[in-house]
Design a protein around this motif. Sequence first.
Motif, PDB file in Angstrom:
ATOM      1  N   ILE A 206      27.244  37.485  27.289  1.00  0.00           N
ATOM      2  CA  ILE A 206      28.348  37.532  28.303  1.00  0.00           C
ATOM      3  C   ILE A 206      29.420  36.940  27.434  1.00  0.00           C
ATOM      4  O   ILE A 206      29.287  36.034  26.706  1.00  0.00           O
ATOM      5  N   ALA A 207      30.815  37.463  27.713  1.00  0.00           N
ATOM      6  CA  ALA A 207      31.860  37.087  27.018  1.00  0.00           C
ATOM      7  C   ALA A 207      33.131  37.242  27.701  1.00  0.00           C
ATOM      8  O   ALA A 207      33.149  38.073  28.643  1.00  0.00           O
ATOM      9  N   PHE A 208      34.222  36.391  27.569  1.00  0.00           N
ATOM     10  CA  PHE A 208      35.353  36.874  28.190  1.00  0.00           C
ATOM     11  C   PHE A 208      36.492  36.582  27.130  1.00  0.00           C
ATOM     12  O   PHE A 208      36.394  35.518  26.513  1.00  0.00           O
ATOM     13  N   PHE A 209      37.673  37.307  27.289  1.00  0.00           N
ATOM     14  CA  PHE A 209      38.896  37.130  26.014  1.00  0.00           C
ATOM     15  C   PHE A 209      40.025  37.619  26.735  1.00  0.00           C
ATOM     16  O   PHE A 209      40.075  37.991  27.807  1.00  0.00           O
ATOM     17  N   ARG A 210      41.177  37.230  26.108  1.00  0.00           N
ATOM     18  CA  ARG A 210      42.350  37.520  26.325  1.00  0.00           C
ATOM     19  C   ARG A 210      42.928  38.842  26.184  1.00  0.00           C
ATOM     20  O   ARG A 210      42.271  39.461  25.353  1.00  0.00           O
ATOM     21  N   ASP A 211      43.568  39.441  26.937  1.00  0.00           N
ATOM     22  CA  ASP A 211      44.142  40.667  26.667  1.00  0.00           C
ATOM     23  C   ASP A 211      44.593  40.657  25.343  1.00  0.00           C
ATOM     24  O   ASP A 211      44.521  41.948  24.692  1.00  0.00           O
ATOM     25  N   LEU A 216      37.300  33.939  24.039  1.00  0.00           N
ATOM     26  CA  LEU A 216      37.604  32.449  24.616  1.00  0.00           C
ATOM     27  C   LEU A 216      36.054  31.872  24.931  1.00  0.00           C
ATOM     28  O   LEU A 216      35.829  30.710  24.405  1.00  0.00           O
ATOM     29  N   VAL A 217      35.371  32.768  25.279  1.00  0.00           N
ATOM     30  CA  VAL A 217      33.747  32.149  25.490  1.00  0.00           C
ATOM     31  C   VAL A 217      32.925  33.385  25.358  1.00  0.00           C
ATOM     32  O   VAL A 217      33.181  34.484  25.480  1.00  0.00           O
ATOM     33  N   ARG A 218      31.752  32.974  24.840  1.00  0.00           N
ATOM     34  CA  ARG A 218      30.661  33.814  24.370  1.00  0.00           C
ATOM     35  C   ARG A 218      29.422  32.766  24.488  1.00  0.00           C
ATOM     36  O   ARG A 218      29.141  32.075  24.218  1.00  0.00           O
ATOM     37  N   GLU A 228      38.362  34.125  17.835  1.00  0.00           N
ATOM     38  CA  GLU A 228      38.660  35.231  17.011  1.00  0.00           C
ATOM     39  C   GLU A 228      39.358  36.432  17.575  1.00  0.00           C
ATOM     40  O   GLU A 228      39.053  36.642  18.818  1.00  0.00           O
ATOM     41  N   ASP A 229      40.146  37.077  16.680  1.00  0.00           N
ATOM     42  CA  ASP A 229      40.980  38.207  17.408  1.00  0.00           C
ATOM     43  C   ASP A 229      40.088  39.539  17.278  1.00  0.00           C
ATOM     44  O   ASP A 229      39.597  39.876  16.230  1.00  0.00           O
ATOM     45  N   LEU A 230      39.749  39.942  18.545  1.00  0.00           N
ATOM     46  CA  LEU A 230      38.992  41.187  18.669  1.00  0.00           C
ATOM     47  C   LEU A 230      39.526  42.531  18.840  1.00  0.00           C
ATOM     48  O   LEU A 230      39.076  43.798  18.796  1.00  0.00           O
ATOM     49  N   SER A 231      40.846  42.273  18.674  1.00  0.00           N
ATOM     50  CA  SER A 231      41.753  43.650  18.973  1.00  0.00           C
ATOM     51  C   SER A 231      41.618  44.667  17.725  1.00  0.00           C
ATOM     52  O   SER A 231      42.114  45.914  17.865  1.00  0.00           O
ATOM     53  N   SER A 232      41.112  44.082  16.555  1.00  0.00           N
ATOM     54  CA  SER A 232      41.027  45.163  15.594  1.00  0.00           C
ATOM     55  C   SER A 232      39.759  46.206  15.657  1.00  0.00           C
ATOM     56  O   SER A 232      39.511  46.859  15.041  1.00  0.00           O
ATOM     57  N   LEU A 270      42.822  38.487  31.617  1.00  0.00           N
ATOM     58  CA  LEU A 270      41.571  38.046  30.909  1.00  0.00           C
ATOM     59  C   LEU A 270      40.535  39.580  31.251  1.00  0.00           C
ATOM     60  O   LEU A 270      40.716  40.133  32.234  1.00  0.00           O
ATOM     61  N   VAL A 271      39.591  39.666  30.391  1.00  0.00           N
ATOM     62  CA  VAL A 271      38.619  40.673  30.429  1.00  0.00           C
ATOM     63  C   VAL A 271      37.198  40.022  30.258  1.00  0.00           C
ATOM     64  O   VAL A 271      36.964  39.238  29.217  1.00  0.00           O
ATOM     65  N   ALA A 272      36.499  40.051  31.257  1.00  0.00           N
ATOM     66  CA  ALA A 272      35.009  39.812  31.052  1.00  0.00           C
ATOM     67  C   ALA A 272      34.150  40.861  30.827  1.00  0.00           C
ATOM     68  O   ALA A 272      34.082  41.997  31.409  1.00  0.00           O
TER      69      ALA A 272
END
Length: 510
Positions: A206-211, A216-218, A228-232, A270-272
Motif C-alpha cells: 500500500i502506498a500514497f504519494f503526491r500529485d 510519501l508512505v509505502r 522518490e519522484d515516481l512521475s517518470s 494525494l493518490v493512494a
Amino acid sequence: MHPRARRRGPAASRALAGSIVAVTLVIGAASGLTVMQMRRSAWEQVGRVSQNLLEAVEHMVDRNIEFYDLSLQAVVDGLQNPAIDESPPELRQLALFDRAATANGLGAILALDPQGQAFVDSTNAVPRALAFPEADFFLAHKQRGDVGLYIGKPFRMAPDGRWVIPLSRRLTYADGAFAGVVMGTIDIGYFNGLFARLSIGDQSRIAFFRDSGELLVRSPPIERMIGEDLSSLAHFRRFFEHRSGQFVAPGHPDGVEALFTYCRVGRHPLVATAVVPTEVITALWRPKAIAIAVLVAILCGGMIGLTLRLQRELERRSRAEARALDANRDLARLAHTDGLTGLPNRRHFDEAFARAQEQARGPMPRRATFSLVLLDADRFKLYNDTYGHLAGDEVLRAIARVLQRQIRGPEETACRIGGEEFAVLLPGASSAEAVARAERIRLAVARLLIPHAGNEGGGITVSLGVAEAGPGESGGACFAATDAALYEAKRLGRNRVVARLGGAESARVA
C-alpha cells in the motif's frame, strides 16, 4: 456382398468415434470455460478486496489530515488573536496547542516568520533554532496566498532524523501580506503502523504519494524510496485518468507485473494505491486449474483411447462379418454352380424352373410363358471311352461356353443338370423362338469341330428337345415333354432339334 453393406460397418464405427470425440471436445470446452471462470473470479475477488482496502486507507488518511488541519487552523487563528499573542509564554502555549497536544502521530507544530525562522514551537515555550526558508511548503505559501492546506515533500526532522510529512497553512498580516507559515508534521512511522494492520498478502503493498509524484508512505516500508519522484514511471499518468480505478502494469522498483488499484484521497492532492502482483492472483486459481486440466486430460485421453480401441474392434468385426458374408455368398454360389463347367447346377435350375412356373400361373396381365430346351452330347459315353474322361470334360466345358454366349438376359438360364445333359430356360419365349435358339446352339457346337470318330459326321454334336409350357400346364409335364422331344431327336438320328408344337411333335434335322 453389396458395396453399401461393406461400407456400413466402417461408417458406423467412424460415426461412433466422431460422436465420442465430439463429447470429448465438449468436456474439454466446458473445462476450459470453468478454468476461465476461476481465473475471472480470482481477479474479481482480488480487485474487490483491493478496492475495499483502499477505501479504508483513503478514509483513514483523509480523516487524519483533516484532524491535523484543524490543529493548524487553531494555531493560525490563535496567532491572529492579539489577546493570545500578548499572553505569557506558558499561557500562549496552552491556548495555541491544546488540541494539537492530543493528536496521536502529530509532531511539533511550528510558526515560522517571513524569513522561515521558527518563532513559536509546540514543544517548548522557547522556540528551537529551526529554519525552513527553502522548503517547498514555505516557498509555496510565500509565492501564493490561495494555497490553503499544503502537503509538502517528506523530510527528516531534527534532532532524531525521523521521516515526517509537513502540513502547512499561511500566516498573514491584517493587510493580507505574507507573515509566515504554520507548519505541523505527521510521522511517517504512524502511517506505517496503521497500514501494517491492513494486509492483502505478503507480496502486496500500500502506498500514497503526491500529485507531483513524490512517494510519501509505502507499506511495507523501504526507507530509500521515501520522497522518490515516481512521475517518470510509464504508468504514472494513469493514476489521474479517473478518480479511482484499476490497471495492470510493471511494479516499482522490482518491475514485476501487478494489479494497481488507486483512488484520490479526499480533496487533497494525494493518490493512494494498493498493488498486488499478478503472480499472487495466479496462485489463487492456477493450481486448481492445473488439477482440473490434468484430470480432464486423463479422462479425455482415456475416452479417446477407448474410442480408438472400440473403433478398431468394430472395424475388425465388420471385416470379419464381410468375410463371413462373402464366404456365405461364395458357398451359396458354389452350391448352385457346377464345378466342372462353371454353369449353374441342377439345384439352381430347379429354383429357376419353379419361379418360371409361378409366373406362368400368375394373374393375367402379368402371366408370362416360357420355353425349355434340353440338350445332350451325342454318343458321349463312347467319346469318353475313346478319348478319355479328361477330353470328355473339355467337351463339356466347350458346350458350356457355347451356352453362355447364347444367354441374352438375366432371366434366361443355361444349366448343367447332370452328366452330358444341359438345359436352357427361356422365360417369355415362344416355342418357335426357342426352336430358333436351339438351332443356333446346335450349329455353334457343330462349328467347334471337335473330332469324335464314333459319331455320325466325325465330330461332336448335340441333340436338342424344345417345349413351350402351355396354359395351366404343370412344370413336370413341360419337362417331360421336352425330355421326350430330346429322346425323339436322338431316335431320329441325333444332331437335330425336335420341338413339341401344340401337343404334336415335329422335327428339324440338321
